[in-house]
Design a protein around this motif. Structure first.
Motif: not given
Length: 395
Positions: A187-197
């Motif tokens: 998955e795109n890293e920015t998308n994963l960061a958003a899911l975590a946030e």
């Protein structure tokens, strides 16, 4: 139309498993109270889940007398081992966890792809193998990977992207070959960061928000009504290509020079700091652009204040475009630069955004720091594994 007995059993089993995940070990009586199911139904599901190897007796409740009613049931955490990777241009970080997401091992390695694609892939795979061994994982059930670039939303493959090393794409195939039984997803890293946030960080109270990634590259992740939106080609949030004032030209289909990246990416931030006389140690643990922003936030000199004001002026160009189109109500500043700026930079951006847009928008700093991508990769790997394992076959 009422559910069939098999469907009802599956629904009840998943409900019980998710309660055990959230609450920890529970007695059958407590499961009955939380689920609202009858005593015989709870007894049946406890037996099914125990036989399937998903739960087991972990102890006895101190509130109950000793005996069958006092038994505490918990999820068998070692039923599946998971790996999460954060793949960057300059290296890889990994962690290995059990089915409940408890981290058992972690590590990272810098990678110099000047040595060739093959050696780079071998370094990364070796890191994952060592972490799995340290965690005591004889096999991996699911591997979640966060990487820069476009991810095909249909097939889930990392697409060719200019500027990214070839070893990124080769790594995914190599991991599947090394762990043939594992479910490998990227998955795109920015998308994963958003899911975590959204799950654990700055956007926990938001169903709709946009995460703005400010680092070596520029990107955005869009979450609307609780759902991550990837776009038709997986390119939703490629805000680095957004045309903005203050550049020498326009971006092209293959180069974001002239877009938002040119004014807010790491290179542009470094140049802006130099214009204002802001410096930072060159040998620090974080990228130089982030170190410059952190030094400015720590300091109170007029030059540092002017640098932060100028940086906020640039960031708000992209932020205002996102707000005017999506009206998300909340922006999270993440990536190395967003994290380094913290609440100080977020406050400056929010102040400017309020002057530029009639749409009320709260700007927040990332709450998860440098581990947001790894956290997001672990959460997606855990969800995928639990979705599969928490749907036990009929007896």
């Amino acid at each position: 139309m009422p559910a069939s007995p098999s469907t009802a059993r599956a629904i009840n089993d998943r409900l019980a498993l998710h309660l055990l995940q959230q609450e920890g070990p529970l007695t059958a009586a407590r499961l009955k109270a939380l689920t609202g199911l009858s005593r015989p139904t709870v007894a049946d599901l406890v037996e099914r889940l125990t036989v399937s190897g998903l739960i087991r007796v972990t102890g006895e409740s101190g509130e109950q007398r000793r005996g069958p009613n006092a038994k505490l049931y918990g999820i068998v955490a070692e039923r599946a081992y998971l790996a999460a990777l954060d793949v960057r241009t300059e290296g890889v970080a990994v962690l290995v966890s059990d089915l409940l997401g408890r981290v058992l091992a972690e590590g990272s390695v810098p990678i110099d792809d000047d040595n060739g694609t093959g050696p780079a892939v071998e370094q990364a795979v070796d890191l994952v193998e060592r972490a799995a061994k340290e965690a005591g994982a004889d096999r991996l059930h699911t591997v979640g990977i966060g990487a820069p670039g476009l991810i095909d939303p249909a097939g889930g493959e990392l697409r060719d992207s200019s500027g990214l090393p070839e070893w990124h794409r080769r790594l995914i195939t190599a991991l599947q070959d090394t762990f043939p039984d594992a479910r490998v997803g990227v998955e795109n890293e920015t998308n994963l960061a958003a899911l975590a946030e959204q799950r654990d960080g700055a956007a926990r109270d938001r169903d709709t928000f946009v995460l703005l990634w400010l680092g070596l590259g520029i990107g955005a992740a869009v979450v609307l009504d609780g759902t991550l939106r990837r776009g038709v080609s997986g390119g939703a949030g490629e805000i680095g290509f957004l045309p903005v004032p203050g550049t020498a030209g326009l971006p092209s289909a293959t180069d974001c020079a002239g877009g938002f990246h040119s004014v807010a990416g790491a290179g542009a931030v470094t140049a802006l700091a130099a214009e204002h006389g802001v410096t930072a140690p060159l040998d620090g643990p974080e990228p130089y652009a982030a170190a410059l922003v952190r030094e400015a936030v720590r300091g109170s000199a007029p030059a540092a204040e002017r640098f932060l004001d100028a940086l906020a002026d640039r960031i708000v160009l992209g932020a205002a475009a996102v707000v005017s189109v999506l009206d998300p109500g909340c922006l999270v500043l993440a990536g190395e630069i967003g994290r380094a700026g913290g609440d100080v930079l977020a406050g400056r951006v929010q102040h400017r955004l309020a002057r530029m847009s009639p749409l009320a928008t709260e700007v927040r700093a990332s709450a998860l720091g440098g581990g947001a991508v790894l956290r997001g990769a672990l959460l997606t790997a855990r969800d995928r594994a639990q979705d599969e394992l928490f749907s036990p076959p009929e007896r």
